[in-house]
Design a protein around this motif. Structure first.
Motif, PDB file in Angstrom:
ATOM      1  N   UNK A  20       0.990  -1.577   0.461  1.00  0.00           N
ATOM      2  CA  UNK A  20      -0.118   0.070  -0.320  1.00  0.00           C
ATOM      3  C   UNK A  20       0.932   0.946  -0.312  1.00  0.00           C
ATOM      4  N   UNK A  21       1.678   0.738   0.612  1.00  0.00           N
ATOM      5  CA  UNK A  21       2.589   2.378   0.630  1.00  0.00           C
ATOM      6  C   UNK A  21       4.216   2.289   0.218  1.00  0.00           C
ATOM      7  N   UNK A  22       4.917   3.368  -0.095  1.00  0.00           N
ATOM      8  CA  UNK A  22       5.940   3.288  -0.247  1.00  0.00           C
ATOM      9  C   UNK A  22       7.161   3.173   0.930  1.00  0.00           C
ATOM     10  N   UNK A  23       8.232   3.168   1.052  1.00  0.00           N
ATOM     11  CA  UNK A  23       9.271   3.217   2.158  1.00  0.00           C
ATOM     12  C   UNK A  23      10.829   3.689   1.757  1.00  0.00           C
ATOM     13  N   UNK A  24      10.336   4.924   2.669  1.00  0.00           N
ATOM     14  CA  UNK A  24      11.758   5.660   1.990  1.00  0.00           C
ATOM     15  C   UNK A  24      12.593   5.756   3.746  1.00  0.00           C
ATOM     16  N   UNK A  25      13.700   5.839   3.794  1.00  0.00           N
ATOM     17  CA  UNK A  25      14.892   6.126   4.709  1.00  0.00           C
ATOM     18  C   UNK A  25      15.504   7.404   4.424  1.00  0.00           C
ATOM     19  N   UNK A  26      16.693   7.856   5.046  1.00  0.00           N
ATOM     20  CA  UNK A  26      17.252   8.859   4.930  1.00  0.00           C
ATOM     21  C   UNK A  26      18.321   8.889   5.645  1.00  0.00           C
ATOM     22  N   UNK A  27      19.163   9.550   5.550  1.00  0.00           N
ATOM     23  CA  UNK A  27      20.414   9.538   6.881  1.00  0.00           C
ATOM     24  C   UNK A  27      20.480  12.021   6.429  1.00  0.00           C
ATOM     25  N   UNK A  28      20.507  12.021   7.621  1.00  0.00           N
ATOM     26  CA  UNK A  28      20.678  13.422   8.459  1.00  0.00           C
ATOM     27  C   UNK A  28      21.415  13.453   9.072  1.00  0.00           C
ATOM     28  N   UNK A  29      22.284  14.770   8.638  1.00  0.00           N
ATOM     29  CA  UNK A  29      23.880  15.256  10.213  1.00  0.00           C
ATOM     30  C   UNK A  29      22.416  14.938  11.778  1.00  0.00           C
ATOM     31  N   UNK A  30      23.463  15.012  12.248  1.00  0.00           N
ATOM     32  CA  UNK A  30      22.527  14.756  14.533  1.00  0.00           C
ATOM     33  C   UNK A  30      22.624  16.241  14.293  1.00  0.00           C
ATOM     34  N   UNK A  31      23.090  16.967  14.374  1.00  0.00           N
ATOM     35  CA  UNK A  31      23.528  18.204  14.267  1.00  0.00           C
ATOM     36  C   UNK A  31      24.877  18.737  15.464  1.00  0.00           C
ATOM     37  N   UNK A  32      24.733  19.789  15.878  1.00  0.00           N
ATOM     38  CA  UNK A  32      25.865  20.676  16.837  1.00  0.00           C
ATOM     39  C   UNK A  32      26.598  18.921  17.357  1.00  0.00           C
ATOM     40  N   UNK A  33      27.968  18.971  17.526  1.00  0.00           N
ATOM     41  CA  UNK A  33      28.623  18.397  18.344  1.00  0.00           C
ATOM     42  C   UNK A  33      29.795  18.858  19.365  1.00  0.00           C
TER      43      UNK A  33
END
Length: 484
Positions: free
Chosen positions: A137-150
């Protein structure tokens, strides 16, 4: 031979791309452990300075995350080239502030710079996935994004490598950062930060705060809701405290903490090869390494041969200032560390251990301790349970494989273990049975930029290096696509 002059190196704070004095002009001295002389003064940051550094990282985060992966990677590649080209200059800085011989400094630079090259290549390999839901019924998309300030807190023993191992994957992933180097060895990090700017890193992506008030300056940053990740390399005690502080913001955390590495030599081992490996595992970085072999667990049938040969090798090493030609063992990083090593050796000897070589600090200036081999070490000697962080090798014996594994695992730590054997079936049993994050089989060095570095138990969690290293700086986002 006269001590070389300190090369030009920044001594201020790096905040938002500008080198600036600490609030009120406060400074602290950086000393040469071989002589005790002060090399230079560096900025001693306040709480306000730390807050300004985080402000800069937060302000730069959105634009940096949107920067093309190839562009991020090319900055790292240029930085690798600059560090490699100026290795002799950096080696002098590192040896003067930390004490290790120039040969050891050059080896660290060769290793540490490789993280810049490795993660320059990983920057363009950040990927996600696309799939069809099981029900269609649906499409599954995963993506990687930066965590942020470290926030990155680095130790004194590998001032370049412990920095590049954190900075490089953060840059590749698209994260901004505040770095707090160790007060004993801040110059290497300040030099590296200057090089990163020269390589084209935008203002505010990397901010460096040097301070003698680490807890006071770092805690407000850790508790600031804008911070998204904390990574620390250092002692287990400090690591536990930092994890507690990080819990308030539920930060992503990576902790590379203490070690108590066993070095196991079985009865079928090539003893000469085991001694060669022991020299690497024990004497790399003067023994001031969390991966240093801390306990030599040797089968009773080969213990005398192994101990004698190891003592001959360690006892013949030349001790002196790291800047002198031919020196193999420089000073420990400061008086406190030298006294700690001496105290552990004295404790073992008082309880019955026998000294085959070394066993004392030589007379004269600097924080030196002679390479030492101890045998007949009793079970209650403190150096069997505490991290030595110095050129001392205690040898204990075993009689069967199960006993060796029990002895090796009898510690709260679990960073790395070493084992020497020529039995292929035993190799599998041993690396599966050792309770550590890394194992060296017939090898005295395991660190490799292409492999995940990290431990279990009280040695921490998270991995640095390898394909796994960049994942520490990435979040996974899932998108459900319907109505297509």
């Amino acid at each position: 031979m006269s001590t070389p002059d300190l090369p030009d190196v920044p001594t201020q704070l790096l905040i938002a791309g500008s080198w600036r004095d600490a609030e009120g002009g406060a400074t602290f001295g950086v000393d040469d452990p071989a002589t005790g002389r002060t090399l230079t003064q560096v900025a001693d940051a306040s709480v306000a300075d730390g807050a300004a550094a985080l402000d800069a990282a937060v302000a730069a985060q959105a634009d940096w995350a949107a920067t093309a992966p190839r562009d991020r990677g090319e900055i790292l590649r240029r930085a690798f080239a600059i560090v490699t080209d100026r290795a002799d200059e950096l080696a002098t800085i590192m040896t003067l502030e930390m004490g290790k011989p120039l040969s050891e400094s050059r080896a660290e630079i060769a290793y540490g710079s490789e993280f810049l090259r490795w993660f320059s290549e990983e920057a363009v390999r950040i990927s996600g996935r696309y799939s069809v839901a099981p029900n269609g019924a649906t499409r599954l998309l995963t993506l990687k994004q930066p965590v942020g300030p470290c926030l990155m807190i680095t130790p004194w023993n590998f001032p370049l490598a412990m920095g590049t191992r954190k900075i490089a994957p953060a840059v590749a992933a698209g994260c901004t950062m505040v770095v707090k180097p160790a007060g004993l060895t801040p110059l290497t990090m300040l030099w590296l930060a200057d090089v990163m700017g020269e390589a084209g890193l935008p203002d505010g992506v990397l901010n460096v705060v040097t301070t003698t008030s680490t807890g006071e300056v770092m805690e407000p940053i850790i508790r600031d809701p804008r911070l998204r990740k904390l990574t620390f390399t250092g002692s287990t005690g400090v690591g536990r405290s930092l994890v507690e502080q990080s819990a308030e913001g539920l930060l992503r955390t990576s902790m590379e903490l203490g070690g108590n590495a066993p070095f196991v030599v079985f009865e079928d081992a090539d003893v000469d090869a085991a001694v060669d490996g022991a020299m690497l595992a024990k004497m790399r970085n003067l023994g001031e390494a969390c991966t240093a072999a801390n306990r030599f667990i040797v089968h009773a049938s080969v213990a005398e041969e192994f101990s004698t040969k190891l003592a001959e090798r360690m006892g013949s090493m030349r001790v002196g200032p790291g800047t002198e030609d031919g020196v193999e063992v420089g000073p420990l990083v400061d008086e406190k560390q030298r006294d700690s090593v001496a105290e552990l050796v004295d404790d073992a000897v008082e309880k019955g251990a026998r000294v085959l070589c070394g066993g004392q600090a030589p007379e004269g200036d600097g924080w030196f301790y002679a390479p030492t081999v101890l045998v007949d070490v009793p079970d209650d000697a403190r150096l069997l349970s505490e991290e030595i962080f110095g050129p001392v090798a205690p040898v204990v014996t075993f009689t069967d494989e199960d006993e060796a594994l029990r002895m090796a695992n009898d510690t709260e730590y679990g960073l790395v273990a070493y084992a020497y054997t020529r039995d292929h079936a035993r190799v599998v049993r041993v690396y599966e049975g050792l309770e550590t994050g890394m194992v060296g089989i017939n090898a005295g060095v395991v660190s490799n930029v292409a492999a995940p570095f990290g431990g279990i138990k009280a040695s921490g969690f998270g991995r640095e290096g390898g394909a796994e290293g960049i994942e520490e700086y990435l979040e996974t986002k899932y998108v459900g696509l319907a109505g297509l």
